[in-house]
Design a protein around this motif. Sequence first.
Motif, PDB file in Angstrom:
ATOM      1  N   MET A  38      14.509  16.101 -12.640  1.00  0.00           N
ATOM      2  CA  MET A  38      15.723  15.950 -11.826  1.00  0.00           C
ATOM      3  C   MET A  38      15.488  16.371 -10.373  1.00  0.00           C
ATOM      4  SD  MET A  38      18.790  17.183 -14.369  1.00  0.00           S
ATOM      5  CE  MET A  38      18.835  16.706 -16.096  1.00  0.00           C
ATOM      6  N   CYS A  39      14.216  16.555 -10.011  1.00  0.00           N
ATOM      7  CA  CYS A  39      13.832  16.913  -8.635  1.00  0.00           C
ATOM      8  C   CYS A  39      14.423  18.257  -8.204  1.00  0.00           C
ATOM      9  CB  CYS A  39      14.259  15.842  -7.629  1.00  0.00           C
ATOM     10  SG  CYS A  39      13.756  14.178  -8.070  1.00  0.00           S
ATOM     11  N   ILE A  51       7.157  17.473  -7.421  1.00  0.00           N
ATOM     12  CA  ILE A  51       7.750  16.219  -6.948  1.00  0.00           C
ATOM     13  C   ILE A  51       8.482  16.433  -5.628  1.00  0.00           C
ATOM     14  CG2 ILE A  51       9.934  16.488  -8.211  1.00  0.00           C
ATOM     15  CD1 ILE A  51       7.981  13.197  -7.627  1.00  0.00           C
ATOM     16  N   VAL A  52       9.003  17.634  -5.411  1.00  0.00           N
ATOM     17  CA  VAL A  52       9.776  17.911  -4.193  1.00  0.00           C
ATOM     18  C   VAL A  52       8.893  17.770  -2.959  1.00  0.00           C
ATOM     19  CG1 VAL A  52      11.129  19.645  -2.945  1.00  0.00           C
ATOM     20  CG2 VAL A  52      11.391  19.400  -5.427  1.00  0.00           C
ATOM     21  N   ASN A  53       7.638  18.219  -3.045  1.00  0.00           N
ATOM     22  CA  ASN A  53       6.723  18.095  -1.901  1.00  0.00           C
ATOM     23  C   ASN A  53       6.415  16.631  -1.593  1.00  0.00           C
ATOM     24  OD1 ASN A  53       6.506  20.889  -1.555  1.00  0.00           O
ATOM     25  ND2 ASN A  53       4.831  21.046  -3.025  1.00  0.00           N
ATOM     26  N   TYR A  54       6.272  15.831  -2.638  1.00  0.00           N
ATOM     27  CA  TYR A  54       6.052  14.393  -2.422  1.00  0.00           C
ATOM     28  C   TYR A  54       7.273  13.753  -1.771  1.00  0.00           C
ATOM     29  CZ  TYR A  54       1.816  14.346  -5.322  1.00  0.00           C
ATOM     30  OH  TYR A  54       0.552  14.551  -5.814  1.00  0.00           O
ATOM     31  N   LEU A  55       8.449  14.107  -2.257  1.00  0.00           N
ATOM     32  CA  LEU A  55       9.680  13.537  -1.697  1.00  0.00           C
ATOM     33  C   LEU A  55       9.852  13.937  -0.240  1.00  0.00           C
ATOM     34  CD1 LEU A  55      12.019  14.175  -4.747  1.00  0.00           C
ATOM     35  CD2 LEU A  55      11.308  11.932  -3.904  1.00  0.00           C
ATOM     36  N   GLU A  56       9.545  15.181   0.061  1.00  0.00           N
ATOM     37  CA  GLU A  56       9.682  15.657   1.442  1.00  0.00           C
ATOM     38  C   GLU A  56       8.765  14.874   2.370  1.00  0.00           C
ATOM     39  OE1 GLU A  56       9.960  19.945   3.790  1.00  0.00           O
ATOM     40  OE2 GLU A  56       8.803  19.825   1.935  1.00  0.00           O
ATOM     41  N   ASN A 102       0.821  -1.224   0.000  1.00  0.00           N
ATOM     42  CA  ASN A 102       0.000   0.000   0.000  1.00  0.00           C
ATOM     43  C   ASN A 102       0.855   1.276   0.000  1.00  0.00           C
ATOM     44  OD1 ASN A 102      -2.630  -1.122  -0.047  1.00  0.00           O
ATOM     45  ND2 ASN A 102      -2.428  -1.665   2.118  1.00  0.00           N
ATOM     46  N   GLY A 103       1.951   1.228  -0.721  1.00  0.00           N
ATOM     47  CA  GLY A 103       2.836   2.384  -0.782  1.00  0.00           C
ATOM     48  C   GLY A 103       2.633   3.197  -2.048  1.00  0.00           C
ATOM     49  N   VAL A 104       3.340   4.308  -2.099  1.00  0.00           N
ATOM     50  CA  VAL A 104       3.276   5.147  -3.290  1.00  0.00           C
ATOM     51  C   VAL A 104       4.567   4.981  -4.093  1.00  0.00           C
ATOM     52  CG1 VAL A 104       1.743   6.853  -2.233  1.00  0.00           C
ATOM     53  CG2 VAL A 104       4.218   7.187  -2.099  1.00  0.00           C
ATOM     54  N   VAL A 105       4.439   5.103  -5.394  1.00  0.00           N
ATOM     55  CA  VAL A 105       5.585   5.111  -6.298  1.00  0.00           C
ATOM     56  C   VAL A 105       5.731   6.528  -6.832  1.00  0.00           C
ATOM     57  CG1 VAL A 105       6.617   4.159  -8.387  1.00  0.00           C
ATOM     58  CG2 VAL A 105       5.141   2.715  -6.962  1.00  0.00           C
ATOM     59  N   LEU A 106       6.836   7.171  -6.512  1.00  0.00           N
ATOM     60  CA  LEU A 106       7.085   8.541  -6.960  1.00  0.00           C
ATOM     61  C   LEU A 106       7.982   8.503  -8.186  1.00  0.00           C
ATOM     62  CD1 LEU A 106       7.822  10.261  -3.511  1.00  0.00           C
ATOM     63  CD2 LEU A 106       5.622   9.948  -4.666  1.00  0.00           C
ATOM     64  N   VAL A 107       7.502   9.097  -9.259  1.00  0.00           N
ATOM     65  CA  VAL A 107       8.269   9.116 -10.507  1.00  0.00           C
ATOM     66  C   VAL A 107       8.553  10.563 -10.882  1.00  0.00           C
ATOM     67  CG1 VAL A 107       8.389   8.330 -12.892  1.00  0.00           C
ATOM     68  CG2 VAL A 107       7.007   7.047 -11.234  1.00  0.00           C
ATOM     69  N   PRO A 108       9.780  11.046 -10.648  1.00  0.00           N
ATOM     70  CA  PRO A 108      10.129  12.384 -11.126  1.00  0.00           C
ATOM     71  C   PRO A 108      10.223  12.338 -12.654  1.00  0.00           C
ATOM     72  CG  PRO A 108      11.703  11.577  -9.474  1.00  0.00           C
ATOM     73  CD  PRO A 108      10.905  10.406  -9.953  1.00  0.00           C
ATOM     74  N   ALA A 109       9.309  13.006 -13.318  1.00  0.00           N
ATOM     75  CA  ALA A 109       9.218  12.845 -14.773  1.00  0.00           C
ATOM     76  C   ALA A 109       9.281  14.192 -15.475  1.00  0.00           C
ATOM     77  CB  ALA A 109       7.920  12.130 -15.135  1.00  0.00           C
TER      78      ALA A 109
END
Length: 457
Positions: free
Chosen positions: A337-338, A343-348, A227-234
Amino acid sequence: MQILHHGAVNGVTGSCHELIINNKASVLIDCGLFQGEDSKDDLSIEFNITRVTALIVTHCHIDHVGRIPYLLAAGFKGPIFTTLASASLLPLVIEDALKVGVTRNPKIINACLSLLNKRITPVDFKTWFNLPVKGSNTAKAKFQRAGHILGSAYVEIDITNKSKNKHRVVFSGDLGAPYTPLLPSPKAPYKADTLVIESTYGDKNHQGRKERTHTLKKVIEGAIADNGVVLVPAFSIGRTQELLYELEQLIYKSAKNSKWRDLHIILDSPMAATFTEQYKNFKHMWDSEAKRKVAKGRHPLDFKNLTTVDSHAEHMAIINYLDSRQTPAIILAASGMCSGGRIVNYLERFLSDATTDVLFVGYQGRGTLGRDIQKYGPRNGYVFINDTRINIHAKIHTISGYSAHADQKGLIKFVTGMRKKPSHIKIVHGDDEAKNALATKYKEVLGSEVKIEIGKG
């Protein structure tokens, strides 16, 4: 004839090459933004443009077009030649770049876009067009499909001197990888006397399509299981659309599995959504595989699992929803490239969660957050995001096969596929390791008769 490099020689960003046709005229091939370690605070044009009579744009990635507003501000008044699809994308890319990196003042933005639109001169593929040249030599150019992103091209330029002798210079722009979804692969030109070629993956070969699709499927299955998320910086243009295409195919094949059938695919990038619409508008440029799917009633870029997020409020609501509900989802968000963007908010929020997967599908430039996550993530390291230390517990994956860039084999094939090989090759647009490795390979394949040179700024 001489070629000067004003970017993308000591790295992969800031592409800008000046082809000096005679002592009175030159043309620029691309005018891109510096990113990552190559970033500059002062983006004003530092080189002399008094003899520059035209700009040729190979494609609309920001590292190839991001300095165009500064070129216009410096007084450039010549035509901007580009392909039909790139002509439709370029104002969108420049508008976004201005808003993110320069100003949100609508008067300044509209003034710049007005100047830009007056300069853009669309040209179809495989069509010779004359370059505005003063002085002794004359020159004409032609775009050929590069297969990198929608509208991308490599450009052939024929220079003819007083004695009617011709010299053909080919600028590769960014060449696409073979067997990628949606766009046909690039074909080698018939000939080149001088070739200026990118080397982003000059030292690497990509996974095959079956292998990378298998890897993508495994990552998603893991996310479904925990039940995780997959983050794809695209990247908004190219990678995003290819991934949507592949995800639709995986879901279509797994339709009997309810977890796959109900999987959330979230496109959280207004620019990427806009460019996806452009891809749909130019369906006639898709490859035969994609056209067959459309003919059967499939919608590779617009399927029911796909949710597009527009406003910042919706963006934050999605993050909070995913954080509280722990439901599997795949998020595609810029920047690739983040180095900024949503994407930065998701990564944080999710990088420290062990159920998270981060999937890199494109090149991560030196000095970018993406490169740091790629480097330190597998060793349980940490990164700083918005001045906060984030410990990386997420699983980090890299699938090079989804890169929109040709790999070493593709770069070699582009040259060996020519009927008349170049006598001079200039290697640009790569880190030192990549450029040197490609130079070595070219020497092995082509022998000592071809001058192999690594470009210098």
